[in-house]
Scaffold this active site. Structure first.
Site, short mmCIF file in Angstrom:
data_model
loop_
_atom_site.label_atom_id
_atom_site.label_comp_id
_atom_site.label_asym_id
_atom_site.label_seq_id
_atom_site.Cartn_x
_atom_site.Cartn_y
_atom_site.Cartn_z
N LYS A 1 0.80 -1.23 0.00
CA LYS A 1 0.00 0.00 0.00
C LYS A 1 0.83 1.28 0.00
CE LYS A 1 -4.40 -1.40 2.04
NZ LYS A 1 -5.36 -1.05 3.11
N ASP B 1 -10.28 3.90 1.87
CA ASP B 1 -10.55 3.37 3.22
C ASP B 1 -11.26 4.41 4.10
OD1 ASP B 1 -9.68 0.75 3.04
OD2 ASP B 1 -7.62 1.23 3.61
P1 NAP Z 1 -0.70 -1.99 11.30
O1 NAP Z 1 -0.35 -0.85 10.43
O2 NAP Z 1 0.24 -3.12 11.46
O3 NAP Z 1 -1.01 -1.39 12.78
C1 NAP Z 1 -1.35 -2.27 13.84
C2 NAP Z 1 -1.88 -1.47 15.03
O4 NAP Z 1 -2.30 -2.41 16.04
C3 NAP Z 1 -0.82 -0.59 15.69
O5 NAP Z 1 -1.44 0.53 16.26
C4 NAP Z 1 -0.28 -1.53 16.78
O6 NAP Z 1 0.32 -0.84 17.86
C5 NAP Z 1 -1.55 -2.19 17.24
N1 NAP Z 1 -1.33 -3.47 17.90
C6 NAP Z 1 -1.08 -4.66 17.30
N2 NAP Z 1 -0.94 -5.62 18.24
C7 NAP Z 1 -1.11 -5.01 19.45
C8 NAP Z 1 -1.07 -5.47 20.80
N3 NAP Z 1 -0.83 -6.76 21.10
N4 NAP Z 1 -1.29 -4.58 21.79
C9 NAP Z 1 -1.52 -3.27 21.50
N5 NAP Z 1 -1.56 -2.78 20.25
C10 NAP Z 1 -1.35 -3.64 19.23
O7 NAP Z 1 -2.08 -2.66 10.86
P2 NAP Z 1 -3.34 -1.93 10.15
O8 NAP Z 1 -3.21 -2.04 8.70
O9 NAP Z 1 -3.50 -0.59 10.78
O10 NAP Z 1 -4.53 -2.91 10.58
C11 NAP Z 1 -5.02 -2.96 11.92
C12 NAP Z 1 -6.28 -3.83 11.94
O11 NAP Z 1 -7.29 -3.24 11.13
C13 NAP Z 1 -6.09 -5.25 11.38
O12 NAP Z 1 -6.80 -6.14 12.21
C14 NAP Z 1 -6.71 -5.19 10.01
O13 NAP Z 1 -7.24 -6.45 9.60
C15 NAP Z 1 -7.84 -4.21 10.25
N6 NAP Z 1 -8.26 -3.49 9.01
C16 NAP Z 1 -9.58 -3.50 8.70
C17 NAP Z 1 -10.00 -2.80 7.59
C18 NAP Z 1 -11.46 -2.84 7.22
O14 NAP Z 1 -11.79 -2.52 6.07
N7 NAP Z 1 -12.35 -3.18 8.13
C19 NAP Z 1 -9.10 -2.08 6.79
C20 NAP Z 1 -7.75 -2.08 7.15
C21 NAP Z 1 -7.33 -2.79 8.29
P3 NAP Z 1 1.90 -0.44 17.79
O15 NAP Z 1 1.98 0.82 16.99
O16 NAP Z 1 2.26 -0.25 19.22
O17 NAP Z 1 2.62 -1.59 17.15
#
Ligand code: NAP
Length: 294
Positions: A78, A115
């Site tokens: 992305k 998004d």
């Molecule tokens: P990302 O860029 O990897 O960011 C992950 C986020 O989750 C960060 O803020 C991270 O905190 C936090 N995190 C992960 N594990 C954690 C834990 N054990 N304790 C506390 N914080 C934790 O991922 P992303 O792309 O933003 O995606 C995040 C979620 O959104 C995923 O589950 C994804 O499937 C979902 N999503 C859904 C849609 C939709 O259309 N519904 C679209 C995009 C993403 P740190 O910064 O501290 O690492």
């Protein structure tokens, strides 16, 4: 409308789109767009395009060459596609990620991000009484949180309270989205006092972390301090009802699940590639959900 098994009848004039990712077999997008193509009887195809990072530039150059109308872009490409496309929309620059590619008539490629709009459209559909009058709390500072914050800025919320495990990432997000004057940044895990002091003001809280996803721990938050008209949204959609949403429902709060964002973000791309603006219906939700749970 129900969809009985059908014979695919692509012609030589079929419009083409797909999703570029690595790996891409987890993607729900082929199923989602396939549903809309069948529903609207469109002569088109939407296919998974498994592209490793070292072949991304080649794959993008191939889209116009192969006559594709465009594509979605998913993990891990992305951000990497931004320098590889000819035009990048303002919202994609703001979020720092492209999830949708449009091949223009002159063979150039525009990268955009749907998004944020998907999040807002889903919020409006699932919580129609929500207004941006009060501050919003966003948990997370990754790519999804950036899109959610961009959506909330566009909607006009007066303040965004950002919570994240890694404080530097929250500060970076606030800085790059220029929400530093309106953002309060708190580290995770939230201490009772810090959360309670601000939670009473909040009109919307959004989990934009992976917490609550199948195989991940739940996001633990005291929801009893929220006002009764507050909305709790989760962008995690597997499971559809995350522990956070189950608790919110127990408190009688309006909840918004993550599946709707996934479905709504897809509408703009489909419309550009196939010429019809599709709808997010209960039947579509059930169809995509059955693929996620399969
Ligand atoms: P990302 O860029 O990897 O960011 C992950 C986020 O989750 C960060 O803020 C991270 O905190 C936090 N995190 C992960 N594990 C954690 C834990 N054990 N304790 C506390 N914080 C934790 O991922 P992303 O792309 O933003 O995606 C995040 C979620 O959104 C995923 O589950 C994804 O499937 C979902 N999503 C859904 C849609 C939709 O259309 N519904 C679209 C995009 C993403 P740190 O910064 O501290 O690492």
């Amino acid at each position: 409308m129900t969809h009985s098994p059908r014979i695919l009848t692509h012609t030589g004039a079929s419009r083409l789109a797909g999703v570029i990712g690595w790996p891409v077999d987890h993607s729900q997008s082929p199923r989602l767009h396939g549903y809309w193509l069948a529903h609207h009887g469109i002569d088109g195809a939407y296919v998974p395009l498994a592209v490793p990072p070292d072949r991304l530039a080649e794959a993008l150059a191939g889209l116009p060459a192969l006559g594709f109308s465009g594509a979605n872009v998913t993990i891990p490409h992305k951000a990497a596609v931004i320098p590889l496309v000819h035009h990048v929309t303002a919202v994609a620059r703001q979020i720092g990620a492209v999830n949708t590619l449009i091949v223009n008539g002159d063979g150039t490629i525009t990268g955009t991000n749907t998004d944020a709009q998907g999040f807002l459209d889903n919020l409006k559909q699932q919580a129609p009484a929500w207004t941006p009058a009060r501050p919003a709390a966003v948990i997370g500072a990754g790519g999804a949180a950036r899109a959610v914050c961009a959506a909330l800025i566009k909607a006009g919320v007066p303040e965004i309270l950002l919570f994240n495990r890694t404080i530097d990432k929250a500060a970076e997000l606030a800085e790059s989205l220029r929400i530093h004057r309106a953002a309060a940044i708190f580290p995770l895990p939230l201490t009772g006092g810090m959360w309670k002091a601000r939670a009473r003001d909040i009109g919307l809280m959004v989990n934009a972390t992976a917490l609550g996803m199948t195989g991940h721990p739940a996001l633990e938050l005291d929801l009893s301090v929220l006002q009764p008209d507050a909305v709790v949204a989760d962008i995690v959609y597997a499971p559809l009802k995350t522990p956070l949403l189950v608790t919110a429902e127990q408190f009688g709060l309006t909840t918004v699940d993550g599946l709707g964002m996934l479905l709504h973000q897809a509408r703009a791309g489909f419309s550009q590639w196939f010429g019809v603006m599709p709808e997010v219906t209960d039947e579509l939700r059930a169809f995509v959900l059955s693929g996620i749970n399969a």
